[in-house]
Enzyme design. Structure first.
Site, mmCIF file in Angstrom:
data_model
loop_
_atom_site.group_PDB
_atom_site.id
_atom_site.type_symbol
_atom_site.label_atom_id
_atom_site.label_comp_id
_atom_site.label_asym_id
_atom_site.label_seq_id
_atom_site.Cartn_x
_atom_site.Cartn_y
_atom_site.Cartn_z
ATOM 1 N N HIS A 187 -11.260 -2.227 3.502
ATOM 2 C CA HIS A 187 -11.149 -1.866 4.923
ATOM 3 C C HIS A 187 -11.877 -0.574 5.264
ATOM 4 O O HIS A 187 -11.930 -0.166 6.425
ATOM 5 C CB HIS A 187 -9.659 -1.737 5.268
ATOM 6 C CG HIS A 187 -9.017 -0.654 4.479
ATOM 7 N ND1 HIS A 187 -8.848 -0.717 3.101
ATOM 8 C CD2 HIS A 187 -8.547 0.554 4.846
ATOM 9 C CE1 HIS A 187 -8.295 0.396 2.672
ATOM 10 N NE2 HIS A 187 -8.102 1.195 3.704
ATOM 11 N N ASP A 188 -12.408 0.098 4.222
ATOM 12 C CA ASP A 188 -13.136 1.360 4.450
ATOM 13 C C ASP A 188 -14.638 1.193 4.325
ATOM 14 O O ASP A 188 -15.384 2.155 4.551
ATOM 15 C CB ASP A 188 -12.725 2.418 3.396
ATOM 16 C CG ASP A 188 -11.305 2.902 3.560
ATOM 17 O OD1 ASP A 188 -10.713 3.326 2.544
ATOM 18 O OD2 ASP A 188 -10.779 2.849 4.689
ATOM 19 N N GLU A 217 -6.202 4.103 -6.075
ATOM 20 C CA GLU A 217 -7.494 4.387 -5.448
ATOM 21 C C GLU A 217 -7.876 5.797 -5.880
ATOM 22 O O GLU A 217 -7.109 6.741 -5.620
ATOM 23 C CB GLU A 217 -7.391 4.306 -3.919
ATOM 24 C CG GLU A 217 -8.729 4.528 -3.243
ATOM 25 C CD GLU A 217 -8.623 4.911 -1.790
ATOM 26 O OE1 GLU A 217 -7.644 5.581 -1.424
ATOM 27 O OE2 GLU A 217 -9.516 4.520 -1.017
ATOM 28 N N ASP A 260 0.862 -1.185 0.000
ATOM 29 C CA ASP A 260 0.000 0.000 0.000
ATOM 30 C C ASP A 260 0.900 1.237 0.000
ATOM 31 O O ASP A 260 1.782 1.358 0.859
ATOM 32 C CB ASP A 260 -0.885 -0.015 1.261
ATOM 33 C CG ASP A 260 -2.222 0.674 1.012
ATOM 34 O OD1 ASP A 260 -3.256 0.107 1.421
ATOM 35 O OD2 ASP A 260 -2.216 1.751 0.399
ATOM 36 N N ASP A 281 -2.825 4.844 -2.517
ATOM 37 C CA ASP A 281 -3.851 5.510 -1.721
ATOM 38 C C ASP A 281 -4.188 6.888 -2.294
ATOM 39 O O ASP A 281 -3.282 7.702 -2.497
ATOM 40 C CB ASP A 281 -3.274 5.673 -0.304
ATOM 41 C CG ASP A 281 -4.318 6.116 0.694
ATOM 42 O OD1 ASP A 281 -5.268 5.364 0.909
ATOM 43 O OD2 ASP A 281 -4.180 7.217 1.247
#
Ligand code: TEU
Ligand code: CA
Length: 555
Positions: free
Chosen positions: A334-335, A262, A103, A204
């Site tokens: 995870h969000d 993302e 990440d 990210d």
């Protein structure tokens, strides 16, 4: 499409398993998941039939935003283990033919990163321009931007008498990507991780790294605190393409790697501009359109009912716009809340199992790379948190504090139960033992009480489990090139209950039909071919699908 025109790549042919290390498996009893815990589960991960693992951030961090506030991009977070543990995990993955996607969080760092510690020392510090500092306006913030997590996107710094920009928390100052020194530091760091053996990056909020010239005030509806959320000035700005093309040339060229960005707020047209194979920026993007399907105008906490027509529109839009590129396929991460709770039914065990299998079939046979978030493969559900003290995510805690101050605490709590990020971050449920077999210590975040029945051990023992079905689904996809590289076409477009599409390559066609409702659904026409995969057993009623029934036909 003819098979001779296919642009083949490993990351198109295998699914990716997303691991949130903090909640995957705790090997040393401190209640926090860790790298050695993941290493102990490598055979399980390989047994899913995935080809790669995406690890949420494992770098040194004060954990203000659970690792998305990085203090040292090249050290391992102390709770997760050591660099030796990381190397052992990477080796264990590669030994099993699995690749590792890291990440990359470079829109911002932690305010405890050495760069920011220096930058804030004075206006003439050599690191000052690593971040975005501005003078205030009339004694207040430089502009009216709201942040994702706090009322204002600016924090005043007494030492130098200026404000710094933070689109997320105050401990996540935005890096200044206009500064070539920042870009070179990031590229060098990425190349050192590549040289260590990693196989790619999930980036990210990568489409937020460029901000509009002059940082103009937003003009939308103000938040209750009087600030304006202005992604039109910090998402998808034109310079992002320059930076990503530079990154590709400096980091990805010549490497057999995968990078997925993302990209919140991006339209499918903008999404294609990032994955256009002629431009060579990113391989894939994570679109938010589907993740925002139940969000009202004021954002995720204004929960509106999702509808199938809109879901079909989003899917067809992205499948069509990226038909010359490549999509990512995911129900959650995870969000996001747990999909079986968000989109289907957990009213009964039978409906939870059936609808989880149906969701997997609907999503992971479309054209794109399946991303499976830990726990999706056993149909983990949202968590019955008892009160604010059960939560750990700053997004929910800050949202609740502001709402409660306005006398709106109850509505906020109900929204958090449905869409708070802690729902996805509750520990992985391995067994019916204490704490779901996740830890022998005190878990950092509450384990869902239903771990007693919803867990990997129980799923392994049940031939009809979601787990065994997911293994079958991923194997089926990897064995059928039409399901990987075939063209996509929506069917049953107007149907109010059925989500259907077909995949075609050369002379072969697969038809996928999923009843996304809790009542019987009639197909508009008979389907040619043999039913080769189904999420329920028993006699097939040709024209009618049972509630949450999914079928795959081949012809
Ligand atoms: O998320 C970006 C993002 O847009 C999320 O903040 C999302 O809008 C929100 O969480 C929905 O509830 C990335 C990471 O995935 C997230 O975990 C981080 O908190 C965020 O960036 C900042 O790094
Ligand atoms: Ca641990």
């Amino acid at each position: 499409m003819e098979s001779n025109k296919i642009r083949r790549a490993w990351w198109k042919e295998s699914a990716v398993y997303q691991i949130y290390p903090r909640s995957f498996f705790d090997s040393n009893g401190d209640g926090i998941g860790d790298l050695n815990g993941i290493a102990q589960k490598l055979d399980y991960i390989a047994s899913l039939g995935v080809g790669a693992v995406w690890l949420n951030p494992v770098y040194d961090s004060p954990n203000d935003d659970m690792g998305y506030d990085i203090r040292d991009y090249e050290a391992i977070m102390q709770e997760f283990g050591t660099m030796a543990d990381f190397d052992a995990l990477l080796n264990g993955l590669h030994e099993r033919g699995l690749r590792l996607i890291m990440d990359l969080v470079v829109n911002h760092s932690s305010d405890e990163h050495a760069w920011f510690v220096e930058s804030r020392k004075s206006k003439d510090n050599p690191y000052r321009d690593y971040y975005i500092w501005r003078d205030g306006k009339n004694g207040a913030e430089p502009n009216n931007w709201a942040s994702f997590f706090t009322p204002s996107a600016w924090k005043y710094d007494e030492t130098s008498g200026q404000w710094y920009l933070h689109l997320f928390s105050e401990k996540q100052p935005d890096l200044n990507w206009k500064n070539p020194a920042v870009r070179e530091e990031v590229y060098a760091m990425m190349n050192r991780w590549f040289d260590r053996g990693v196989d790619g990056f999930r980036m990210d909020v990568i489409n937020l790294i460029a901000k509009a010239e002059g940082l103009p005030d937003g003009s939308g509806k103000p938040t209750p605190e009087g600030y304006v959320f202005a992604p039109e000035y910090f998402a998808d700005q034109v310079n992002v393409h320059d930076y990503l093309q530079e990154m590709r040339h400096k980091c990805f060229d010549g490497r057999d790697c995968m990078c997925v960005g993302e990209t919140p707020f991006s339209s499918s047209e903008t999404g294609y501009s990032y994955v256009d194979p002629e431009k060579g920026e990113l391989d894939m993007v994570f679109s938010f359109d589907l993740m925002d399907i139940d969000s009202g105008k004021s954002g995720k906490w204004e929960i509106i009912p999702w509808n199938l027509a809109r879901m079909k529109q989003i899917v067809e839009d992205w499948q069509t716009a990226l038909s010359n590129g490549w999509n990512s396929l995911f129900w959650s991460n995870h969000d996001q809340p747990r999909p079986v709770s968000r989109f289907c039914s957990t009213k009964t065990e039978e409906l939870r199992v059936r609808s989880a299998k149906m969701l997997g079939t609907a999503m992971h046979l479309m054209r794109g790379t399946p991303f499976i978030y830990q726990g999706e493969e056993i149909g983990m559900t949202n968590v019955p948190f008892r009160g604010i003290e059960d939560l750990r995510d700053l997004e929910s805690l800050k949202f609740y504090a502001l709402a409660e101050a306005r006398g709106e605490g109850e509505a906020a709590w109900n929204a958090i139960l449905k869409k708070g990020r802690d729902n996805a971050r509750a520990p992985m449920q391995w067994s019916a033992e204490k704490n779901g077999g996740f830890t022998s210590g005190e878990p950092w975040l509450m384990v869902n009480p239903n771990a007693e029945t919803i867990n990997v051990n129980a799923a392994e023992r049940d031939p009809e489990s979601i787990l065994h079905y997911y293994r079958k689904l991923l194997r089926f996809r990897s064995e059928n090139e039409t399901l990987i590289y075939g063209a996509f076409e929506m069917i049953e477009r107007e149907h109010k209950q059925i989500f259907g599409y077909q995949r075609m390559l050369n002379e072969e066609t697969f038809i996928i039909v999923c009843n996304m409702s809790d009542s019987e659904a009639k197909l508009s026409a008979d389907i040619e071919g043999e039913c080769v995969l189904r999420n329920i057993n028993g006699a097939i009623e040709t024209r009618a699908l049972e509630p949450y029934e999914a079928r795959v036909y081949r012809s």
